[in-house]
Design an enzyme around this catalytic site. Structure first.
Site, short mmCIF file in Angstrom:
data_model
loop_
_atom_site.label_atom_id
_atom_site.label_comp_id
_atom_site.label_asym_id
_atom_site.label_seq_id
_atom_site.Cartn_x
_atom_site.Cartn_y
_atom_site.Cartn_z
N TYR A 1 -10.80 33.88 9.59
CA TYR A 1 -10.52 34.49 8.45
C TYR A 1 -11.62 34.07 7.45
CZ TYR A 1 -5.79 36.93 9.57
OH TYR A 1 -5.17 37.41 9.96
N LEU B 1 2.61 46.82 4.07
CA LEU B 1 2.24 48.09 3.09
C LEU B 1 0.78 48.66 3.61
CD1 LEU B 1 1.92 45.78 -0.25
CD2 LEU B 1 3.82 47.41 0.78
N ARG C 1 -1.80 47.77 4.49
CA ARG C 1 -3.09 47.15 4.26
C ARG C 1 -3.45 47.73 2.75
NH1 ARG C 1 -5.64 44.70 8.28
NH2 ARG C 1 -4.53 45.12 10.55
N GLY C 2 -2.29 48.32 2.05
CA GLY C 2 -2.43 48.66 0.71
C GLY C 2 -2.23 50.21 0.60
N SER D 1 1.22 51.05 -0.78
CA SER D 1 1.66 50.02 -1.65
C SER D 1 1.81 50.73 -2.91
CB SER D 1 0.51 49.06 -1.91
OG SER D 1 -0.64 49.72 -2.57
N1 LIG Z 1 -1.69 39.12 13.83
C1 LIG Z 1 -2.68 40.03 13.19
O1 LIG Z 1 -3.14 40.71 14.22
C2 LIG Z 1 -2.73 40.37 11.78
C3 LIG Z 1 -3.65 41.48 11.46
C4 LIG Z 1 -3.46 41.74 10.09
C5 LIG Z 1 -3.07 40.64 9.16
N2 LIG Z 1 -2.29 39.47 9.47
C6 LIG Z 1 -1.58 38.79 8.77
O2 LIG Z 1 -0.81 39.48 7.85
C7 LIG Z 1 -1.02 39.48 6.42
C8 LIG Z 1 -0.53 40.38 5.74
O3 LIG Z 1 -1.26 41.60 6.07
P1 LIG Z 1 -2.06 42.59 5.31
O4 LIG Z 1 -2.85 42.07 4.34
O5 LIG Z 1 -2.79 43.73 6.09
O6 LIG Z 1 -0.97 43.20 4.51
P2 LIG Z 1 -0.41 44.37 3.62
O7 LIG Z 1 0.52 43.67 2.61
O8 LIG Z 1 -0.07 45.42 4.37
O9 LIG Z 1 -1.74 44.73 2.76
C9 LIG Z 1 -2.41 43.93 1.96
C10 LIG Z 1 -3.01 44.94 0.90
O10 LIG Z 1 -2.08 45.36 0.10
C11 LIG Z 1 -2.52 45.65 -1.18
N3 LIG Z 1 -1.26 45.36 -2.08
C12 LIG Z 1 -1.00 46.32 -3.14
N4 LIG Z 1 0.12 46.12 -3.74
C13 LIG Z 1 0.55 44.71 -3.35
C14 LIG Z 1 1.73 44.09 -3.36
N5 LIG Z 1 2.65 44.12 -4.51
N6 LIG Z 1 1.84 42.87 -2.77
C15 LIG Z 1 1.09 42.73 -1.56
N7 LIG Z 1 -0.22 43.38 -1.31
C16 LIG Z 1 -0.32 44.42 -2.16
C17 LIG Z 1 -3.19 44.42 -1.39
O11 LIG Z 1 -4.06 44.97 -2.58
P3 LIG Z 1 -5.08 44.32 -3.59
O12 LIG Z 1 -6.35 45.05 -2.80
O13 LIG Z 1 -4.76 44.79 -4.89
O14 LIG Z 1 -5.26 42.95 -3.40
C18 LIG Z 1 -3.96 44.00 -0.24
O15 LIG Z 1 -5.23 44.75 -0.13
C19 LIG Z 1 -2.37 38.86 6.51
O16 LIG Z 1 -2.67 38.09 5.29
C20 LIG Z 1 -2.58 38.15 7.69
O17 LIG Z 1 -2.38 36.66 7.32
C21 LIG Z 1 -2.32 39.56 10.93
#
Ligand SMILES: NC(=O)c1ccc[n+]([C@@H]2O[C@H](COP(=O)([O-])OP(=O)(O)OC[C@H]3O[C@@H](n4cnc5c(N)ncnc54)[C@H](OP(=O)(O)O)[C@@H]3O)[C@@H](O)[C@H]2O)c1
Length: 334
Positions: free
Chosen positions: A56, A209, A211-212, A215
């Site tokens: 990352y 979420l 990826r938002g 959300s």
């Molecule tokens: N193993 C794998 O293949 C894999 C793949 C992807 C991710 N991951 C892990 O999983 C974690 C979470 O995944 P993700 O980031 O895709 O998750 P997510 O929670 O589905 O999406 C995060 C996005 O949601 C938005 N968002 C809007 N409201 C939110 C709120 N109240 N809380 C949190 N986010 C909010 C954020 O917005 P903003 O634009 O406003 O910041 C951010 O862009 C990653 O950080 C990573 O560590 C693992």
């Protein structure tokens, strides 16, 4: 903070983990000071699990977490459990160059991660995607050696399907499988969850979420940087996006009736799917973190769950969860 076990062999962790990916990569620019403040606020609120990947931002995310841990009060630093993914190869220009799960590479990746994070052990270590040229037994076996030496506490998995889970679990105790799971990504329910539950393996759910997308904050007119994952993710394109935002509108009605936010409904729904599931929240700002943690106070009764299922039935999303060439790397989709 509510807690949940990470499988039958892993640690007890906060019921929500913090995923730090968006603080370094894939969702456009992030504010460094705000990112560190968000990690500190999460620790302060009792979050113990922090997820990252060495790829990352090509080490950026681990160095960021390292700085946040160094500058946190000692008690907060000590409660933090690190979950680290490795194996994805990068180019200096930010390109992606395949996966490496060879035992020597696993140990090399771990040596660098320990330095960048500034810790003497990693709590859960996992390859991000299976290396098609290396049997999973060899990759997991190398992590198990790191466990024996004390550099890693637990073996995890990421985006693998039922057969690979069984092979990995026959090699070493597996704490958890990290895999996408949300109201609009329910692929694990048929074949993966029955196996993880049979074997006592926990789930850390990402993309809760989507990826938002679900959300409640994402709008069709949002400008995305060309290197933002969502700029080329099928679910965020054209008619797919319009359709998917229609699902969010349906969720919003339920959220409004309950006096909570859409994001809180989406996170609470994943929390409701079983004590073995720990959602990772991708907050990179303190206001988003506060909103996400609020999901822990949302109770969904049978009528709420039925209304949510009705608004977003299984398979409701338009578009795959990854672009085609990235889908091909997902052992979980075979
Ligand atoms: N193993 C794998 O293949 C894999 C793949 C992807 C991710 N991951 C892990 O999983 C974690 C979470 O995944 P993700 O980031 O895709 O998750 P997510 O929670 O589905 O999406 C995060 C996005 O949601 C938005 N968002 C809007 N409201 C939110 C709120 N109240 N809380 C949190 N986010 C909010 C954020 O917005 P903003 O634009 O406003 O910041 C951010 O862009 C990653 O950080 C990573 O560590 C693992």
């Amino acid at each position: 903070m509510q807690t949940r076990p990470l499988g039958s062999t892993g640690p007890q962790v906060s019921a929500l983990g913090l995923g730090a990916m968006g603080m370094s990569a894939l969702y456009g620019d992030a504010d460094r000071a705000e990112s560190i403040a968000t990690i500190h606020a999460a620790l302060e609120a009792g979050v113990t699990l922090i997820d990252t990947g060495d790829f990352y931002g090509m080490g950026h995310n681990e160095m960021l977490i390292g700085e946040a841990l160094r500058t946190a009060p000692a008690a907060r630093r000590e409660q933090a459990l690190t979950s680290v993914k490795f194996g994805a190869l990068r180019d200096p220009d930010g390109g992606w160059a395949g996966y490496d799960g060879r035992p020597a590479a696993v140990k090399n990746f771990a040596a660098y991660s320990l330095q960048r994070l500034g810790v003497d052990h990693i709590d859960v270590y996992r390859i991000a995607r299976v290396d098609p040229d290396v049997p999973i037994e060899e990759t997991v076996g190398a992590i198990a050696e790191l466990v024996e030496k004390g550099y890693v506490r637990h073996v995890g998995l990421s985006e693998v399907g039922a057969e690979t889970i069984r092979r990995a679990a026959a090699t070493a105790p597996i704490a958890d499988l990290q895999i996408e799971y949300s109201l609009i990504s329910r692929g694990i329910e048929d074949k993966v969850l029955p196996v993880t539950r049979e074997l006592g393996i926990g789930i850390t759910a990402y993309g809760v979420l989507s990826r938002g997308l679900i959300s409640g904050h994402f709008t069709a007119d949002r400008q995305l940087a060309p290197n933002d994952f969502r700029a080329f993710s099928p679910r965020f394109q054209g008619e797919n996006l319009q359709h998917n935002l229609g699902l969010v509108d349906a969720l919003r009605k339920i959220a409004e009736q309950k006096g909570v936010s859409v994001a809180q409904i989406a996170i609470a729904w994943v929390l409701s799917r079983g004590e073995d599931i720990v959602p990772l929240i991708g907050a990179r700002r303190r206001d988003r973190l506060t909103e996400a943690l609020g999901a822990l106070d949302v109770t969904l009764d049978a009528a709420d769950l039925a209304a949510i299922e009705d608004a977003v039935p299984p398979g409701a999303a338009a578009g795959e969860r990854y672009p085609e060439q990235q889908m091909a790397h997902l052992d979980s989709e075979r």
